[in-house]
Every structure is written in C-alpha cells, then in structure tokens.
Design a protein around this motif. Structure first.
Motif, short mmCIF file in Angstrom:
data_model
loop_
_atom_site.label_atom_id
_atom_site.label_comp_id
_atom_site.label_asym_id
_atom_site.label_seq_id
_atom_site.Cartn_x
_atom_site.Cartn_y
_atom_site.Cartn_z
N THR A 91 -71.30 -121.02 -11.42
CA THR A 91 -71.61 -119.73 -10.82
C THR A 91 -71.78 -118.63 -11.85
O THR A 91 -71.33 -118.72 -12.98
N LEU A 147 -77.27 -125.55 -5.00
CA LEU A 147 -76.18 -124.59 -4.84
C LEU A 147 -75.24 -125.01 -3.72
O LEU A 147 -74.01 -124.95 -3.85
N ALA A 200 -71.30 -126.32 -4.02
CA ALA A 200 -70.26 -125.60 -3.30
C ALA A 200 -69.44 -126.53 -2.42
O ALA A 200 -68.21 -126.41 -2.33
N THR A 243 -64.51 -121.38 -10.82
CA THR A 243 -65.08 -120.12 -10.33
C THR A 243 -64.02 -119.46 -9.47
O THR A 243 -63.14 -120.14 -8.93
N LEU A 266 -72.16 -119.91 1.15
CA LEU A 266 -72.38 -119.83 -0.29
C LEU A 266 -71.72 -118.59 -0.89
O LEU A 266 -71.27 -118.62 -2.04
N TYR A 325 -68.20 -119.33 -2.06
CA TYR A 325 -68.07 -120.07 -3.32
C TYR A 325 -68.61 -119.29 -4.52
O TYR A 325 -68.01 -119.29 -5.59
N TYR A 326 -69.73 -118.64 -4.34
CA TYR A 326 -70.40 -118.01 -5.48
C TYR A 326 -70.14 -116.51 -5.62
O TYR A 326 -70.51 -115.92 -6.64
N ASN A 327 -69.52 -115.91 -4.63
CA ASN A 327 -69.33 -114.47 -4.72
C ASN A 327 -68.04 -114.03 -4.03
O ASN A 327 -68.02 -113.03 -3.30
N ALA A 369 -71.11 -110.78 -7.82
CA ALA A 369 -72.41 -111.41 -8.04
C ALA A 369 -73.46 -110.73 -7.18
O ALA A 369 -73.30 -110.58 -5.96
N LEU A 409 -78.03 -115.06 -6.17
CA LEU A 409 -77.71 -116.49 -6.26
C LEU A 409 -78.63 -117.19 -7.25
O LEU A 409 -79.81 -116.89 -7.34
N GLU A 432 -77.65 -121.48 -12.83
CA GLU A 432 -77.70 -122.87 -12.40
C GLU A 432 -77.53 -123.85 -13.55
O GLU A 432 -76.84 -124.85 -13.44
#
Length: 453
Positions: A21, A230, A234, A251, A282, A285-287, A292, A295, A299
């Motif tokens: 991430t 992605l 996740a 992350t 997502l 997991y990513y934010n 962030a 997305l 990567e």
C-alpha cells in the motif's frame, strides 16, 4: 488474454499478492516502533553456500545482523536468535515484540539475522547476480533439528513445514481465507465471491471501465486494471494478519481487519452496488488512517525488499502448496496443476525446480514419527485463521515437541508486542511459550552443572 488470465498464472513468479500500500511504502518498517527497540547493526563475512563443494560456493558476502545486548547477563545468559524472514530484517525486528519483552526477564541478548538475498544481505552486490545461485530458507524448527548442539530450543510460530507437495492440500490455504470471511458474514463472502465476474466483465468494455473509474479513485500512474490485484491482496493479507488489535506490520490496519472489511461490505457508505461495496472494503485495507489520496500508486513498490528474493525461492526450493482455489471461494477459482506450476517456474528461472528437496532434507512425510525420534524442544504455534496453518504441525508429538493451536489466532500473532487490548487466549499463549522457554533453560543449566562435576 482476459483480465483474469493476466491476474493469475500457474507460476509463483507471476507476483501474486505483491501489492504494497501507499501508506506502507511511506511508513516502511517504522510505524509505531516502541522505544525499547534499539540495536547495533553488524555484518558477518559469510560463505555463499555451506552445502556445496564447488569452487564458487566459497565466495563470500556481507550478511547483516542486528544486536541488542542491553539486558544481557553475560556468557552464562541466553541468546535469543531470530532467523530472518523473506524481507528486510528491520521489518521483523521492529514487530517481534515477544523477544523484546522476554529479554529483561531472561537477561538475554537479542540477535536478528537477515536472510540471504534480502535487505542488505545480497551476495555479489546485486540481486540480479545473486539469483543465479540457490536460495535456502531456514525456519527456527529446522535450526533446532539440524543444529541441536547450538540451538537449545525453537519457537516456530506459523511455520508451514508441511506445506509441500504430497504433504498439504493445495486448496487448503485459500479455503481458510474464504472461511475467515464466511465466519464473519455470509453476505460479505458472497459479495466477494461474485465480484470477480463483475470486475472482469467491466474491465472488458469501455462502459464498464468508465463505471470503475467513477467508483474507484485510482492514482494518476495507475488504472482500473489494478483493482483485481488490489482486492486479491487485501483479501489474502487481511486474513493472514487478522490481529485482535490495531497493527502496522505490512500496512496500517484496524483490529480484526476481516471483520472490518465485511462490515464495510455489509454496510456500505458510498453505494449499495457491488463496486461501491468493494471500494469501501479496499479503503479498510489501503486507507485505514485516511492518509492515502488514491488507489494503486504503490502496486510494484517493494519497501521491505521481499519480492525478488521470495519469487526466486518460491520457484526453486520453497514450492509451497498454496495456489489451488476451489469453487465457492472469496477468490476467483483456479484449479491446481502441479505439472504446470513446475513448468512455469522452470520457464521463469531457467532452473529445474526442486519440490521434494525440503521434505527430503528436513523431513516431512510421517512428521510425527520423524520428529519424535530425531528432535526435541520445539514449540509449533498456529492460529487457525492463518492460511499458513494449513501446513503447520497442529498436534503435539512428544512432551518436548509441543503444538499450541489457537482457533482465533492469525499469522505470528504470538510474536507481536503485547497490548492491554490483547484477548485472554493470546495472553495465555504467550504465558505458555514463556514457561516452556524457561523450562528449556533450566534443564540446560542443570545438565551443564552436572557435566562439570
């Protein structure tokens, strides 16, 4: 070639689950590191290959290791050694709180050894040159089995020593992931399971891609083609690191991230269609921290130095049974074909894979019989929510080869720093491991005293 075909291949070198991430790329290994984590960086002139008589095997390289002697009681006190994982050793040093918290109690020195081919421990000065030779990974259990005169005992946390061909079900790894999500919500499981066909269909035409672009805020350097990878990452890593407290390992994640993802899917805030639900998932997991802006921009970023070394190992000697995906999974189905797997690996590396080398060298078939006769002083911890438990030792073999199995546990959860929010079952696991270590040391000192009489 369709989107699903691009996303998945039979060779591990297809870089499956390789997304890191944006938050992780920025924070790398330094998120929330306790003040007690202090160490001296040292290097050892290491022989390239101790198990090969060829002239080239006598070449050397600088292998990094980290040392903390703050609490060490001297030569009569123990040394706790961490056998490095597939990545920069600092990542694991900063996250293995169990060792740091035990050091004062046992007056122990701490040593974290970086695995060859990772971080700063790269032979020949470059990864490209280094990967022309063989890689060898040693888990704590294997160290104890091979060098019992040096290693008193081993805590093998989440060690998949049985994840090899003929020993493990190649579908079990991903079955556990799917069951993790199903245990939280059948609707969540079904949304994820059905989302792949919708994503593939949308990616195949302009109208669908426009819909994805309006739902997912992709970074400028990325595109909606990254969404399947992605989502795949996740799903897999949230199941693996389904810790009961907030974490910043790979992350930043909330406590029980699988539950949090399912909550986002079951109670979406941006819309009730499938893509809106996936987008909300997502974001967990990513934010999680909200830092962030988009997305997909990280990567192929590799802040922990994991990818190249592990890709090579996973296609030469560490060919693990984790690639089959059955129907009804939260991941898109992928039949397991061992022949195609080996062929893909050979085409990628140019070398013949050695899928049977690990069970031959360290034992695997009839592991209970083997370990009962040849090993002692090993604790195998496995959390059953961790997909790697599919290749773990789940039953105690003898009085000194002990399996600690926790149905609610996840990957390496016992080795993490303790927290006041830890559930009772996790506290009890650490108490048991601490008592076992203390017993090993008492027995060692008793034997030493008798030997000098």
């Amino acid at each position: 070639m369709g989107t699903q075909a691009r996303r998945r291949h039979t060779s591990p070198l297809a870089h499956r689950h390789r997304v890191i991430t944006a938050e992780a790329a920025v924070t790398a290994a330094g998120t929330g590191v306790p003040a007690m984590v202090q160490y001296e960086t040292r290097y050892y002139t290491q022989r390239l290959d101790h198990f090969n008589a060829a002239l080239a095997s006598y070449c050397t390289f600088q292998q990094r290791y980290l040392v903390n002697a703050t609490y060490w009681g001297g030569k009569t006190s123990p040394i706790f050694v961490y056998a490095g994982n597939e990545g920069n050793v600092e990542l694991f040093t900063n996250n293995t709180g169990f060792m740091w918290e035990l050091a004062p109690q046992f007056r122990a020195m701490l040593v974290f050894i970086e695995h060859r081919y990772y971080g700063h421990s790269v032979p020949f000065g470059s990864e490209e040159a280094a990967f022309r030779t063989r890689a060898r990974r040693v888990l704590a259990a294997w160290m104890r089995m091979k060098y019992p005169h040096v290693v008193i005992g081993a805590v093998a946390s989440s060690a998949p020593i049985l994840s090899f061909y003929g020993l493990a079900d190649p579908y079990a790894f991903n079955d556990i992931i799917s069951n993790d999500f199903k245990s939280e919500s059948q609707n969540c499981h079904n949304v994820l399971m059905n989302s792949w066909k919708e994503l593939d269909k949308a990616l195949s035409n302009d109208a669908g891609r426009a819909k994805l672009n309006s739902t997912f805020k992709m970074c400028r350097a990325s595109s909606v083609d990254a969404i399947p990878n992605l989502l795949d990452t996740a799903i897999v890593y949230s199941a693996m690191t389904d810790y009961p407290t907030e974490s910043g390992f790979l992350t930043p994640l909330p406590a029980y991230p699988v539950k949090a993802i399912c909550r986002a899917i079951d109670h979406p805030t941006s819309g009730k269609d499938t893509f809106s639900r996936i987008n909300d998932a997502l974001m967990v997991y990513y934010n999680y921290t909200g830092h962030a802006d988009c997305l997909g921009d990280a990567e192929e970023n590799d802040p922990y130095g994991m990818y190249d070394g592990w890709d090579w190992q996973a296609c030469t000697e560490m060919i693990l049974m984790s690639y089959g995906i059955g129907n009804g999974s939260v991941l898109p189905p992928e039949p397991f074909n061992f022949t195609d797997l080996l062929a893909g690996c050979r085409a990628s590396t140019g070398l013949p894979p050695r899928p049977y080398w690990i069970p031959t060298e360290f034992g695997g078939f009839d592991i209970a019989h083997v370990l009962k006769r040849t090993a002692s002083n090993i604790v195998f911890f496995n959390g059953l929510r961790d997909p790697w438990s599919s290749g773990g030792v789940l039953k105690s073999i003898s009085k000194s080869i002990i399996a600690l199995v926790e149905p609610k546990g996840s990957h390496h959860v016992d080795l993490r720093f303790s927290s006041k929010e830890d559930p009772d079952w996790l506290k009890q696991v650490r108490v048991k491991e601490t008592r076992i270590i203390a017993h090993w040391l008492r027995q060692y000192y008793k034997d030493e005293a008798m030997g000098h009489k």
